[in-house]
Write a protein that holds these residues in place. Structure first.
Motif, PDB file in Angstrom:
ATOM      1  N   GLY A  25      16.807  30.149 -34.987  1.00 47.27           N
ATOM      2  CA  GLY A  25      16.133  31.405 -34.740  1.00 47.27           C
ATOM      3  C   GLY A  25      14.962  31.265 -33.785  1.00 47.27           C
ATOM      4  N   ILE A  57      19.813  35.222 -35.069  1.00 48.41           N
ATOM      5  CA  ILE A  57      20.391  36.502 -35.492  1.00 48.41           C
ATOM      6  C   ILE A  57      21.402  37.058 -34.493  1.00 48.41           C
ATOM      7  CG2 ILE A  57      19.828  38.882 -36.130  1.00 48.41           C
ATOM      8  CD1 ILE A  57      17.096  37.769 -37.128  1.00 48.41           C
ATOM      9  N   ASN A  74      21.754  31.282 -45.669  1.00 42.69           N
ATOM     10  CA  ASN A  74      20.587  31.563 -44.836  1.00 42.69           C
ATOM     11  C   ASN A  74      19.534  30.477 -45.006  1.00 42.69           C
ATOM     12  OD1 ASN A  74      18.590  32.773 -43.281  1.00 42.69           O
ATOM     13  ND2 ASN A  74      17.842  34.003 -45.007  1.00 42.69           N
ATOM     14  N   GLY A  83      14.460  34.275 -41.003  1.00 43.59           N
ATOM     15  CA  GLY A  83      15.320  34.968 -41.959  1.00 43.59           C
ATOM     16  C   GLY A  83      14.693  35.218 -43.309  1.00 43.59           C
ATOM     17  N   VAL A  88      17.217  40.155 -41.735  1.00 45.19           N
ATOM     18  CA  VAL A  88      18.578  39.610 -41.829  1.00 45.19           C
ATOM     19  C   VAL A  88      19.261  40.120 -43.087  1.00 45.19           C
ATOM     20  CG1 VAL A  88      19.875  37.485 -42.263  1.00 45.19           C
ATOM     21  CG2 VAL A  88      18.193  37.553 -40.436  1.00 45.19           C
TER      22      VAL A  88
END
Length: 314
Positions: A25, A57, A74, A83, A88
């Motif tokens: 991310g 994402i 996750n 996240g 998310v």
């Protein structure tokens, strides 16, 4: 103190389908997330799970649109492309894709340390006094209101990002400089003077506590992710005290709308006793991380821990 761990519910890795291990991310915790994610990915594959790395994402959305993702592990950390802030979770809820960890409410709330503490206070749970510092607010006045020593930290970051330990007026300058360039809320929090603990939550149980003993004066980013001389004593307490810290951590986790798995950070003040600090809803899973250490005390190795977390999505 013995603790009963429920048996795993499934044994066939095919039950999980195609699993996206969501990592990386664009948050400030990207590198830690990649480290955690690669560990989870290898562990799931070791147990036969059809697991695939997904970085961030946008790549997750592409995979879901392509029909190549059945569920998500996750392990993104932080916000702003991480996240742990509910974004998310809301996306996956809307698309009907199962995922690990707390849902939208618990994730969004606990990403915000100020609002988390407000809920705990409303529930009568112990947490250190604090003062909210709005963007552009007077950090010096907030610190003086509490009195030294204090911690100053962002309300919406993790992994010790932007945390300042302020023992006297002479320590204020770096925190003031950081605040001047930081767009979000900060909080000044009364420093707990005592021992530091963390309690992992796995489903309906609180795992054995861990007492954290850094070689330096406090448990900063270096002690968490780089140093090899930080001590982790597990269980961190014994007898009724151990039962109490687990019970408090589980109550704190549930009070802020969390379920699944996570980690609650606690300190024991010399005068005020146990004090809740924060909740992590996508805890680190690196070689230095604490949830695997706690699980190991109950005979749950790293690969089984990953399996048990993923199993909660069924």
């Amino acid at each position: 103190m013995s603790q009963v761990v429920p048996a795993v519910r499934v044994s066939d890795p095919a039950m999980f389908g195609r699993v996206a291990v969501l990592m990386g991310g664009t948050s400030a915790e990207r590198e830690v997330s990649l480290d955690s994610g690669n560990g989870v990915l290898a562990a799931l594959r070791l147990r036969g799970v059809d697991a695939h790395a997904v970085d961030g994402i946008p790549a997750l959305v592409d995979g879901i649109r392509a029909g190549s993702i059945d569920r998500v592990f996750n392990i993104l950390h932080g916000n702003h492309g991480g996240g742990e802030d509910g974004v998310v979770q809301g996306l996956l809820e809307a698309l009907g894709v199962p995922y690990t960890g707390p849902g939208v409410l618990g994730s969004a709330l606990t990403m915000d340390k100020i609002r988390t503490k407000q809920v705990w206070i409303a529930e009568g749970l112990p947490t250190p006094r604090f003062v909210r510092i709005a963007p552009g607010g007077d950090l010096r006045a907030a610190v003086r209101e509490l009195g030294y020593p204090v911690f100053v930290k962002p309300s919406n970051e993790g992994s010790s990002v932007g945390v300042f330990r302020i023992l006297s007026e002479g320590d204020l300058a770096p925190a003031i400089a950081f605040a001047a360039g930081y767009a979000g809320e900060l909080l000044a929090e009364q420093m707990v003077q005592g021992q530091e603990y963390t309690v992992a939550i796995l489903g309906e149980i609180a795992l054995p506590s861990i007492r954290i003993v850094p070689a330096g004066e406090w448990y900063d980013y270096h002690a968490k992710y780089i140093a090899d001389d930080t001590q982790y004593l597990c269980p961190g307490m014994e007898g009724e005290e151990e039962e109490a810290v687990r019970a408090l951590s589980l109550a704190a986790f549930r009070a802020v709308g969390c379920s699944g798995w996570g980690r609650v950070d606690v300190m024991r003040d010399r005068v005020r006793g146990l004090q809740l600090i924060e909740v992590n809803t996508a805890p680190g899973m690196t070689s230095h991380s604490l949830v695997p250490k706690a699980a190991a005390q109950l005979g749950i190795d790293y690969a089984e821990l990953c399996w048990r977390v993923l199993e909660q999505t069924l």
